[in-house]
Design an enzyme around this catalytic site. Structure first.
Site, mmCIF file in Angstrom:
data_model
loop_
_atom_site.group_PDB
_atom_site.id
_atom_site.type_symbol
_atom_site.label_atom_id
_atom_site.label_comp_id
_atom_site.label_asym_id
_atom_site.label_seq_id
_atom_site.Cartn_x
_atom_site.Cartn_y
_atom_site.Cartn_z
ATOM 1 N N HIS A 1 -47.369 -27.350 99.639
ATOM 2 C CA HIS A 1 -47.679 -27.828 100.991
ATOM 3 C C HIS A 1 -47.159 -26.911 102.111
ATOM 4 O O HIS A 1 -46.590 -27.374 103.099
ATOM 5 C CB HIS A 1 -47.133 -29.244 101.184
ATOM 6 C CG HIS A 1 -47.803 -30.287 100.339
ATOM 7 N ND1 HIS A 1 -49.097 -30.191 99.901
ATOM 8 C CD2 HIS A 1 -47.340 -31.483 99.845
ATOM 9 C CE1 HIS A 1 -49.415 -31.261 99.190
ATOM 10 N NE2 HIS A 1 -48.369 -32.061 99.129
ATOM 11 N N GLU B 1 -56.096 -36.998 99.587
ATOM 12 C CA GLU B 1 -55.989 -35.767 100.380
ATOM 13 C C GLU B 1 -57.224 -34.904 100.137
ATOM 14 O O GLU B 1 -57.373 -34.324 99.055
ATOM 15 C CB GLU B 1 -54.723 -35.002 99.975
ATOM 16 C CG GLU B 1 -53.451 -35.813 100.100
ATOM 17 C CD GLU B 1 -52.365 -35.283 99.162
ATOM 18 O OE1 GLU B 1 -51.995 -34.111 99.262
ATOM 19 O OE2 GLU B 1 -51.893 -36.058 98.320
ATOM 20 N N HIS C 1 -51.859 -35.987 104.845
ATOM 21 C CA HIS C 1 -51.114 -36.573 103.725
ATOM 22 C C HIS C 1 -50.715 -38.032 103.994
ATOM 23 O O HIS C 1 -49.583 -38.436 103.681
ATOM 24 C CB HIS C 1 -49.880 -35.707 103.444
ATOM 25 C CG HIS C 1 -49.406 -35.723 102.029
ATOM 26 N ND1 HIS C 1 -49.045 -36.887 101.377
ATOM 27 C CD2 HIS C 1 -49.234 -34.727 101.134
ATOM 28 C CE1 HIS C 1 -48.665 -36.575 100.148
ATOM 29 N NE2 HIS C 1 -48.770 -35.273 99.976
HETATM 30 C C1 BGC Z 1 -48.690 -33.609 95.475
HETATM 31 C C2 BGC Z 1 -47.538 -34.211 94.740
HETATM 32 C C3 BGC Z 1 -46.363 -34.175 95.660
HETATM 33 C C4 BGC Z 1 -46.693 -34.941 96.912
HETATM 34 C C5 BGC Z 1 -45.605 -34.778 97.935
HETATM 35 C C6 BGC Z 1 -48.991 -34.458 96.655
HETATM 36 O O1 BGC Z 1 -50.036 -33.902 97.378
HETATM 37 O O2 BGC Z 1 -49.824 -33.464 94.655
HETATM 38 O O3 BGC Z 1 -47.257 -33.524 93.530
HETATM 39 O O4 BGC Z 1 -45.219 -34.671 95.053
HETATM 40 O O5 BGC Z 1 -47.851 -34.463 97.484
HETATM 41 O O6 BGC Z 1 -45.054 -35.905 98.306
#
Ligand code: BGC
Length: 379
Positions: A141, A344, A213
């Site tokens: 991310h 997402e 998210h």
């Molecule tokens: C990911 C997870 C991650 C989470 C973060 C998701 O988009 O795929 O693996 O732990 O985001 O909180």
């Protein structure tokens, strides 16, 4: 002479009174018809700058909160089937919650690269780059200080139903090339949709994969998990992952597996058959352009959410890493494992290292466009 003045004044007075009446009539009319509104609230301070929460409200009473830190969606308040309002996303009371260590990206805009880049390593035009490592030896991310952890410039757009957020990510930030100008516009429509429009330009070729998210629990806190939520994903294939949650590069059929959501299915039905829970990218059955590709129905509240996007993939994640330890949460709610789910919309994880996946390159002179729409109703 005096008489002339008197008549002129009288005529002027009448004219002004009529004009005034016409104006106030217009105003009343305008207010009665145009009920979209924006209010602002102090959400704390960060780096000496104010953090503001903008609340968009539509004529139906739906509310959406957005802050200029991380371009985060702080609340989505919608009606259930009885007309009672409830907040259907996770979040915190103030900025203090959002900046705590381990905040799992609640409601944030993610960039430059949503989800994982294997070991942070990738190449652009044959040149090797390393994105900041922050997750088990991988980059997740956007790295250590992604777009979810920076202050954006926020502007209320004319019409009082949209907020525009802008951010400039400088060349080299978190290991990504090029000065990247990003804009995100959130719009709350009169038919209870939240439209998120992303645009970006760069002055050097870079990789880009943006998403939001938000974590949804459509019971608005009435159930501590999403097992009874009924999910449908328009996807015949998904991208399987290794033990670090990096795609293997294969596209596997969902048919006959716990990954099959082609017809609506309770989240809890096959959840324990998937090691670690759902945290995968589904390959959407769609052509280019905006299309509805997912839905979630929650029977107790009757809330129904549909998702439309221009993107080729969706990360469906069941909050497997929530541990109930986050502080400053809204109304003190304990967000335990599987409290909420994310949808997402995105390009596939680790695409820069997977020649078989759609490209995530953005070149100078091009404009990145992405649109995702979350629509709420009841049934
Ligand atoms: C990911 C997870 C991650 C989470 C973060 C998701 O988009 O795929 O693996 O732990 O985001 O909180």
């Amino acid at each position: 002479m005096m008489k002339k003045y008197l008549v002129a004044s009288l005529v002027l007075f009448c004219f002004l009174s009529i004009f005034n009446m016409a104006c106030s009539f217009n105003n009343t009319n305008k207010n009665a018809m145009d009920t979209a509104s924006v209010t602002t609230k102090n959400f704390g301070t960060l780096e000496g700058k104010p953090v503001t929460e903008y609340t968009l409200t539509n004529a139906a009473g739906m509310q959406v909160g957005i802050i200029n830190y991380g371009a985060i969606l702080t609340k989505i308040i919608t009606k259930d089937k009885t007309g009672a309002l409830g907040d259907v996303i996770t979040g915190y009371e103030s900025i203090d919650g959002y900046v705590q260590k381990g905040n799992p990206y609640f409601g944030a805009i993610i960039g430059r690269y949503a989800n994982r880049l294997a070991k942070g390593a990738y190449k652009v035009d044959g040149v090797a780059y390393t994105a900041a490592i922050n997750n088990n030896g991988q980059s997740l991310h956007g790295g250590l200080k992604g777009f979810d952890k920076v202050l954006w410039e926020a502007v209320v757009l004319p019409g009082d139903s949209s907020i525009q957020l802008s951010y400039v990510s400088v060349d080299g930030e978190e290991g990504y090339p090029g000065n990247l100008k990003v804009q995100v516009v959130y719009t709350l429509t009169e038919n209870n949709s939240i439209k998120i429009e992303y645009t970006a330009t760069t002055d050097k070729t870079t990789v880009l994969n943006l998403t939001n998210h938000a974590y949804f629990n459509l019971t608005a806190g009435k159930s501590p998990n999403i097992y009874e939520h009924i999910v449908q994903l328009n996807a015949n294939k998904y991208t399987p992952v290794d033990s670090n949650l990096i795609p293997t590069g294969e596209l596997l059929d969902v048919k006959g597996t716990p990954m099959d959501f082609t017809t609506p299915k309770k989240v809890g039905q096959d959840l324990d058959k998937v090691a670690g829970g759902y945290d995968h990218n589904w390959v959407l059955n769609k052509a280019d352009g905006l299309a509805e590709i997912a839905s979630v129905y929650e029977p107790i509240s009757g809330r129904y959410l549909t998702v439309a996007t221009t993107e080729p993939g969706i990360q469906f994640y069941t909050g497997n890493f929530l541990t109930g330890t986050l502080t400053g949460t809204k109304k003190g709610i304990v967000y335990n494992k599987h409290y909420a789910l994310t949808l997402e919309t995105q390009h596939f994880p680790d695409s820069p290292n997977q020649p078989g996946f759609p490209s995530t390159l953005l070149k100078p002179g091009e404009t990145y466009h992405q649109t995702t729409v979350y629509s709420f109703s009841t049934k």
